[in-house]
Design an enzyme around this catalytic site. Structure first.
Site, short mmCIF file in Angstrom:
data_model
loop_
_atom_site.label_atom_id
_atom_site.label_comp_id
_atom_site.label_asym_id
_atom_site.label_seq_id
_atom_site.Cartn_x
_atom_site.Cartn_y
_atom_site.Cartn_z
N CYS A 73 -11.00 1.36 20.94
CA CYS A 73 -10.86 2.40 21.75
C CYS A 73 -10.60 3.68 20.62
CB CYS A 73 -9.58 2.32 22.49
SG CYS A 73 -9.17 3.76 23.62
N GLU A 76 -22.96 4.58 21.86
CA GLU A 76 -22.32 3.22 21.58
C GLU A 76 -21.75 2.70 22.89
OE1 GLU A 76 -21.05 3.85 16.87
OE2 GLU A 76 -19.61 3.09 18.38
#
Length: 382
Positions: A345, A96
């Site tokens: 994150c 990703e």
């Protein structure tokens, strides 16, 4: 029986490598710059579209070379403007890439490995295990894909991507050669022309390769700290058992000194409720970092299924930040972005074909980061 010729993928070649390639096919070296601009500035993967290249050379290139990035599986856009691409790499795994817009700044978070062997306990990538290192073309290919998506020309005042952070899936320093090559392309004017201060490598602490990094490239360094003492960091970041804090911070200081400029280390610290978010942890952190020029980025934990951790309260985050501020540190709290598309994150997971069983991953880390292997890996960059 016919055999197919393996073509050279030009996407991941640095300028010296591209010049060497053109030497090998009997062409002049200035052609390297022409082709690199088409690839990286304009996102061209069709040699016939390179109009300032002679037809004869275009035909030659089609026979022996290609421009091939990772396959885009999906592209999602968050309600806050964050974008996430899922791309498939040669190993069959998906990784990703995340783009975070903020005012005039656009930061691209790039992956370096399919999965990760480090097994940090709070990271969803680590839960999947390790599959493969990305090639240089697959690393820089993420920048190439994002740039094409925006129709943006690098090195212009209105370009979309102003910063790149090697903070996606994987430990960049365990894919040293390919990551360094890709970062050179990020900064090369024939590539993406990004300032060295705007390209950041984040590491969990592979000490020998931090020392090696300064010999090969000048980029900003971020340390995934996450704990102020060895006992806790051993639990959260298992590689700390091999490279404890004193050794790790000394290597970071050597790196910053080697750059020969006034630079600061970025400290990343994921706040986990009732684990590392207490005021005594902040006090320990102040003592640990008091002699190191640094800025601290606090990252409230982004929950994912079966993680076993929780996000601290806003009050707890504020108290932790205030304690560090009062000691004179530059401290920011990272705003969660892209959470609705799992782009925050610690949430990057892709679809990794796990080649390591969870019980074997720390052994894999030790093998990957054994000093003899690392030394050989570094030598291969020369």
């Amino acid at each position: 029986m016919t055999t197919s010729t393996v073509k050279n993928n030009l996407l991941g070649l640095t300028q010296p490598e591209m010049e060497k390639f053109f030497d090998s096919i009997g062409e002049k070296r200035f052609r390297a710059g022409q082709v690199m601009k088409w690839i990286h500035h304009f996102g061209v993967d069709d040699f016939d579209a390179m109009t300032n290249v002679s037809k004869a050379l275009r035909e030659k290139l089609k026979a022996v070379a290609e421009v091939r990035g990772p396959e885009v599986v999906s592209e999602d856009i968050s309600s806050d403007g964050t974008r996430k691409w899922v791309v498939r790499v040669a190993s069959g795994s998906c990784v990703e890439t995340v783009y975070i817009p903020q005012g005039k700044r656009g930061t691209l978070c790039v992956s370096s490995q399919a999965g990760c062997a480090l097994d940090c306990s709070f990271c969803s990538t680590g839960k999947q295990g390790f599959n493969s290192n990305l090639t240089a073309a697959e690393v820089i290919g993420q920048v190439w894909i994002a740039n094409k998506s925006f129709g943006s020309v690098p090195a212009t005042i209105d370009r979309a991507i102003t910063n790149v952070v090697m903070m996606g899936m994987g430990e960049p320093l365990l894919n040293f050669d390919n990551v360094v090559a890709a970062m050179h392309l990020m900064m090369d004017d024939l590539g993406y022309g990004i300032s060295k201060r705007r390209v950041t490598l984040s590491t969990s602490g592979v000490v020998p390769m931090i020392d090696e990094l300064a010999k090969h490239i000048d980029v900003s360094l971020a340390l995934s700290l996450h704990a102020p003492n060895d006992a806790l960091r051993n639990q959260l970041v298992p590689i700390n058992k091999k490279y404890p804090l004193k050794m790790l911070l000394e290597s970071c200081q050597r790196y910053m000194s080697a750059l020969g400029e006034k630079r600061v280390l970025t400290i990343e610290y994921t706040l986990l409720k009732d684990v590392n978010d207490k005021l005594e942890h902040a006090v320990e952190m102040i003592e640990l970092l008091k002699d190191i020029p640094c800025k601290i980025n606090l990252i409230p934990f982004n929950p994912f299924p079966h993680s076993g951790y929780e996000r601290p309260s806003n009050n707890a985050i504020r108290r932790f930040q205030d304690q560090l501020h009062q000691a004179g540190f530059n401290v920011t709290v990272r705003t969660t972005r892209g959470e609705d598309i799992d782009a925050a994150c610690g949430q990057l997971v892709g679809q990794v074909l796990d080649r390591t069983r969870r019980s074997e991953r720390y052994i894999a880390v030790r093998e990957l980061s054994a000093d003899s292997d690392l030394a050989q890996n570094a030598a291969n960059t020369n």
